[in-house]
Motif scaffolding. Structure first.
Motif, PDB file in Angstrom:
ATOM      1  N   PRO A 352       0.811  -1.221   0.000  1.00  0.00           N
ATOM      2  CA  PRO A 352       0.000   0.000   0.000  1.00  0.00           C
ATOM      3  C   PRO A 352       0.842   1.269   0.000  1.00  0.00           C
ATOM      4  N   SER A 353       2.017   1.236   0.633  1.00  0.00           N
ATOM      5  CA  SER A 353       2.881   2.426   0.664  1.00  0.00           C
ATOM      6  C   SER A 353       3.426   2.773  -0.709  1.00  0.00           C
ATOM      7  N   VAL A 354       3.418   1.802  -1.628  1.00  0.00           N
ATOM      8  CA  VAL A 354       3.870   2.026  -3.008  1.00  0.00           C
ATOM      9  C   VAL A 354       2.691   2.313  -3.926  1.00  0.00           C
ATOM     10  N   ILE A 355       1.632   1.521  -3.813  1.00  0.00           N
ATOM     11  CA  ILE A 355       0.485   1.616  -4.723  1.00  0.00           C
ATOM     12  C   ILE A 355      -0.496   2.714  -4.307  1.00  0.00           C
ATOM     13  N   GLY A 356      -0.710   2.851  -3.001  1.00  0.00           N
ATOM     14  CA  GLY A 356      -1.694   3.830  -2.505  1.00  0.00           C
ATOM     15  C   GLY A 356      -1.460   5.244  -3.012  1.00  0.00           C
ATOM     16  N   PRO A 357      -0.222   5.772  -2.920  1.00  0.00           N
ATOM     17  CA  PRO A 357       0.022   7.136  -3.405  1.00  0.00           C
ATOM     18  C   PRO A 357      -0.302   7.334  -4.888  1.00  0.00           C
ATOM     19  N   GLN A 358      -0.218   6.264  -5.666  1.00  0.00           N
ATOM     20  CA  GLN A 358      -0.587   6.369  -7.079  1.00  0.00           C
ATOM     21  C   GLN A 358      -2.088   6.654  -7.212  1.00  0.00           C
ATOM     22  N   TRP A 359      -2.885   6.038  -6.341  1.00  0.00           N
ATOM     23  CA  TRP A 359      -4.316   6.326  -6.320  1.00  0.00           C
ATOM     24  C   TRP A 359      -4.582   7.742  -5.810  1.00  0.00           C
ATOM     25  N   ASP A 360      -3.815   8.160  -4.803  1.00  0.00           N
ATOM     26  CA  ASP A 360      -3.976   9.533  -4.290  1.00  0.00           C
ATOM     27  C   ASP A 360      -3.776  10.558  -5.406  1.00  0.00           C
ATOM     28  N   VAL A 361      -2.712  10.394  -6.166  1.00  0.00           N
ATOM     29  CA  VAL A 361      -2.408  11.324  -7.260  1.00  0.00           C
ATOM     30  C   VAL A 361      -3.515  11.296  -8.307  1.00  0.00           C
ATOM     31  N   LEU A 362      -3.951  10.084  -8.676  1.00  0.00           N
ATOM     32  CA  LEU A 362      -5.002   9.958  -9.685  1.00  0.00           C
ATOM     33  C   LEU A 362      -6.291  10.626  -9.233  1.00  0.00           C
ATOM     34  N   LEU A 363      -6.729  10.336  -8.006  1.00  0.00           N
ATOM     35  CA  LEU A 363      -7.989  10.893  -7.516  1.00  0.00           C
ATOM     36  C   LEU A 363      -7.923  12.410  -7.378  1.00  0.00           C
ATOM     37  N   GLU A 364      -6.777  12.926  -6.941  1.00  0.00           N
ATOM     38  CA  GLU A 364      -6.619  14.378  -6.823  1.00  0.00           C
ATOM     39  C   GLU A 364      -6.655  15.041  -8.193  1.00  0.00           C
ATOM     40  N   ASP A 365      -6.007  14.417  -9.178  1.00  0.00           N
ATOM     41  CA  ASP A 365      -6.026  14.963 -10.538  1.00  0.00           C
ATOM     42  C   ASP A 365      -7.440  14.947 -11.125  1.00  0.00           C
ATOM     43  N   ILE A 366      -8.175  13.882 -10.826  1.00  0.00           N
ATOM     44  CA  ILE A 366      -9.556  13.808 -11.299  1.00  0.00           C
ATOM     45  C   ILE A 366     -10.407  14.872 -10.622  1.00  0.00           C
ATOM     46  N   TYR A 367     -10.275  14.983  -9.326  1.00  0.00           N
ATOM     47  CA  TYR A 367     -11.075  15.924  -8.547  1.00  0.00           C
ATOM     48  C   TYR A 367     -10.812  17.371  -8.968  1.00  0.00           C
ATOM     49  N   SER A 368      -9.549  17.667  -9.299  1.00  0.00           N
ATOM     50  CA  SER A 368      -9.168  19.041  -9.663  1.00  0.00           C
ATOM     51  C   SER A 368      -9.200  19.300 -11.169  1.00  0.00           C
ATOM     52  N   ASP A 369      -9.684  18.319 -11.934  1.00  0.00           N
ATOM     53  CA  ASP A 369      -9.776  18.443 -13.398  1.00  0.00           C
ATOM     54  C   ASP A 369      -8.422  18.700 -14.060  1.00  0.00           C
ATOM     55  N   THR A 370      -7.374  18.080 -13.533  1.00  0.00           N
ATOM     56  CA  THR A 370      -6.039  18.265 -14.117  1.00  0.00           C
ATOM     57  C   THR A 370      -5.473  16.952 -14.681  1.00  0.00           C
ATOM     58  N   LEU A 371      -6.321  15.929 -14.804  1.00  0.00           N
ATOM     59  CA  LEU A 371      -5.857  14.623 -15.259  1.00  0.00           C
ATOM     60  C   LEU A 371      -5.485  14.651 -16.737  1.00  0.00           C
ATOM     61  N   LYS A 372      -4.295  14.150 -17.056  1.00  0.00           N
ATOM     62  CA  LYS A 372      -3.846  14.039 -18.445  1.00  0.00           C
ATOM     63  C   LYS A 372      -3.323  12.627 -18.688  1.00  0.00           C
ATOM     64  N   PHE A 373      -3.418  12.181 -19.928  1.00  0.00           N
ATOM     65  CA  PHE A 373      -2.985  10.835 -20.280  1.00  0.00           C
ATOM     66  C   PHE A 373      -1.901  10.863 -21.346  1.00  0.00           C
ATOM     67  N   GLU A 374      -1.044   9.851 -21.304  1.00  0.00           N
ATOM     68  CA  GLU A 374      -0.115   9.595 -22.391  1.00  0.00           C
ATOM     69  C   GLU A 374      -0.054   8.094 -22.612  1.00  0.00           C
ATOM     70  N   ILE A 375       0.129   7.692 -23.869  1.00  0.00           N
ATOM     71  CA  ILE A 375       0.207   6.262 -24.166  1.00  0.00           C
ATOM     72  C   ILE A 375       1.570   5.753 -23.720  1.00  0.00           C
ATOM     73  N   LEU A 376       1.547   4.766 -22.838  1.00  0.00           N
ATOM     74  CA  LEU A 376       2.773   4.243 -22.244  1.00  0.00           C
ATOM     75  C   LEU A 376       3.451   3.234 -23.163  1.00  0.00           C
ATOM     76  N   LYS A 377       4.768   3.157 -23.070  1.00  0.00           N
ATOM     77  CA  LYS A 377       5.543   2.231 -23.888  1.00  0.00           C
ATOM     78  C   LYS A 377       5.175   0.791 -23.546  1.00  0.00           C
ATOM     79  N   PRO A 378       4.939  -0.061 -24.544  1.00  0.00           N
ATOM     80  CA  PRO A 378       4.600  -1.461 -24.275  1.00  0.00           C
ATOM     81  C   PRO A 378       5.732  -2.185 -23.559  1.00  0.00           C
ATOM     82  N   SER A 379       5.377  -3.140 -22.721  1.00  0.00           N
ATOM     83  CA  SER A 379       6.363  -3.932 -21.991  1.00  0.00           C
ATOM     84  C   SER A 379       6.468  -5.326 -22.597  1.00  0.00           C
ATOM     85  N   ARG A 380       7.548  -5.988 -22.331  1.00  0.00           N
ATOM     86  CA  ARG A 380       7.747  -7.347 -22.830  1.00  0.00           C
ATOM     87  C   ARG A 380       6.978  -8.345 -21.961  1.00  0.00           C
TER      88      ARG A 380
END
Length: 421
Positions: A352-380
Motif C-alpha cells: 500500500p505504501s507504493v500503490i496507494g500514493p498512485q491512487w492519491d495522485v489519480l484521484l486528486e487529478d480527477i477531482y481538480s480536473d487536471t488529469l492528463k494521459f499519455e500512451i505508455l511504452k509497451p512492456s515485454r
C-alpha cells in the motif's frame, strides 16, 4: 474531504466479515478483495469519506460506510444521495446501468480487473462521466494499446499488505497448494490432468485444494460437494479411484479465509490458474509470495506482471512442461528456498505504501480536473496476447493517423460475435 464511493459488484452470497481485511482475503473473489484493500487505504489516509456499495452484505472496518443494494441499477440513486465526487466500479455487463451512469453528475472511474471488449471500450471512450479507466496490470493495459480507450486509460497494480514480514517456511518438500475457484477458466481441471505425472515421479506428493465452486457466489454443487455437477464430471477421471472415491493424494479444503498463510508456509509449491485464461494480474501469486511460497503457473496474460519467471517462481511454457517444473521445485530444495525468498521481495512492489500514493495522485487529478494521459511504452514479452500486432496497429492508428483500421479488440470482439451467433 473528497467523497469516494466504491461498488463491489452484483455477486450474491452470505454475509462477509471484512472488518480485518488487513489479515487477508476473507474468502471473496479477487476483485472485491482488491477494492476493499483500496477502501481501507483511502479511509486510513483521513483524506476521503469512503462508502462501499454491494449487493452482498459486508461488515467493514469502523468508519467506512456500507450500503446494501438489491441490483446494479440502484447504484446511481445511492451515489446521488451520498453526494459522491468520484464513483469507482469495475467493468460490468448491464446496458441499463450504462444508460444511468451516462446521466450521473459525479465523475466515474472504471477499474478494469478483467478483460474488456469492443462494446465496453466504446462505452468508456464515449461517456463523458467516465474520466478514467484503470487497468490492474501493464499486460492488460498493453492489450488495449491500439484502441481509442487507451487515451482514457492508465494502469495501477493491485495493492497487498505484508501481514507477516518475518514469516518462515517449513517446507515439507511434498505439498502442492492450488488456490482458486473450482470453475471453468480457473485452471483446476488442467492441473488435475497433469497431477498423475507428478505422482509418477514423487509418489508421496500431496495436492491441497483451496477453493470451491461457490467462491464467486451461490452455486449448486455436485455429489462430490466441490464444484458444479458438470465440472465435477470433467474432474472425475483425474481425481477419483476405481471405487469412486477421491484419491488419497488430493485433499479439498473449501474456501479458506484467515489462516491460509499457515497452509502456504508448510507447503512447497503454489499453483494458481494453470490455464491463465482469465488472469489479468494474479492476486493468488502475491498471497503465496507473502508466505515465501514460490508459484508455478502458465506463462500467459497478467502473470508476466506478478511472477519474475526463474526468480520468484516459474512461468511454464505449456501444461506438458508444468509437471516438470512442479517436480523441479519439489526436489531442488535450494532453488525452492531461493525463489520463495525472492517472491517475498517481489511483493514489495505491491505494498500500500507504493500503490496507494498512485491512487492519491489519480484521484486528486480527477477531482481538480487536471488529469492528463499519455500512451505508455509497451512492456515485454511482445508475444503475449499477440502484443506485437497490437503495437503495429497502434503505430498505424495513432502514429500515422489511419484511424479507420480497427483495433485488435474490435477484431477479436467481432470474431467472438460470429462464433457465438
Amino acid at each position: 474531504m473528497m467523497n469516494i464511493t466504491i461498488y463491489l459488484g452484483p455477486r450474491t452470497g452470505s454475509s462477509v466479515d471484512a472488518t480485518h481485511i488487513e489479515k487477508g482475503n476473507p474468502g471473496v473473489g479477487g476483485t472485491p478483495f482488491c477494492m476493499l484493500e483500496l477502501a481501507v487505504y483511502l479511509h486510513d489516509t483521513r483524506r476521503y469519506n469512503v462508502t462501499i456499495l454491494a449487493v452482498r452484505e459486508y461488515r467493514l472496518k469502523q468508519g467506512i460506510r456500507f450500503f446494501q443494494i438489491e441490483r446494479d441499477s440502484d447504484i446511481c440513486n445511492v451515489v446521488e444521495e451520498l453526494k459522491t465526487d468520484i464513483l469507482i466500479l469495475s467493468q460490468f455487463n448491464n446496458r441499463n446501468l450504462e444508460v444511468k451512469i451516462a446521466k450521473l453528475k459525479c465523475k466515474v472511474v472504471i477499474w478494469s480487473h478483467n478483460y474488456i471488449f469492443s462494446h465496453f471500450c466504446n462505452f468508456i471512450t464515449n461517456t463523458p462521466q467516465i474520466v478514467c479507466n484503470v487497468f490492474v496490470g501493464k499486460q492488460l493495459y498493453d492489450r488495449c494499446i491500439d484502441d481509442d480507450v487507451i487515451k482514457k486509460s492508465t494502469f495501477i497494480y493491485n495493492m497487498y499488505s505484508d501481514k507477516f514480514p518475518d514469516i518462515k517456511r517449513e517446507d515439507d518438500h511434498k505439498t502442492v497448494v492450488y488456490m482458486g475457484a473450482l470453475i471453468p477458466g480457473k485452471g483446476f481441471l488442467e492441473l488435475c490432468s497433469i497431477w498423475k505425472k507428478v505422482l509418477n515421479r514423487i509418489p508421496e506428493a500431496k495436492l491441497l485444494v483451496m477453493g470451491s465452486g461457490k467462491l464467486y457466489g451461490e452455486a449448486e454443487l455436485g455429489k462430490l460437494g466441490i464444484a458444479s455437477t458438470k465440472y465435477e464430471q470433467l474432474l472425475e477421471k483425474y481425481i477419483l479411484d476405481t471405487q469412486g472415491n477421491i484419491i488419497p493424494s488430493v485433499k479439498f479444503l473449501g474456501v479458506v479465509g484467515e489462516g491460509k498463510e499457515e497452509i502456504f508456509r508448510k507447503a512447497s509449491v503454489g499453483i494458481v490458474n494453470p490455464s491463465g485464461r482469465t488472469e489479468t494480474f494474479g492476486m493468488g501469486v502475491v498471497e503465496m509470495g507473502e508466505a515465501r511460497l514460490p508459484v508455478v503457473t502458465i506463462g500467459k496474460n497478467g502473470y508476466f506482471d506478478t511472477v519474475q519467471s526463474g526468480k520468484s517462481g516459474i512461468l511454464s511454457k505449456s501444461l506438458d512442461t508444468m509437471a516438470d517444473d512442479i517436480v523441479k521445485l519439489l526436489t531442488d530444495h535450494s532453488l525452492n528456498k531461493k525463489m520463495g525468498d525472492e517472491a517475498k521481495r517481489n511483493n514489495q512492489r505491491f505494498l500500500p505504501s507504493v500503490i496507494g500514493p498512485q491512487w492519491d495522485v489519480l484521484l486528486e487529478d480527477i477531482y481538480s480536473d487536471t488529469l492528463k494521459f499519455e500512451i505508455l511504452k509497451p512492456s515485454r514479452p511482445y508475444s503475449n496476447n499477440f502484443k506485437w500486432i497490437r503495437i503495429c496497429i497502434s503505430k498505424i492508428r495513432f502514429g500515422l493517423g489511419i484511424r479507420y483500421i480497427p483495433s485488435m479488440i474490435k477484431i477479436e470482439s467481432y470474431l467472438v460475435k460470429l462464433l457465438y451467433k
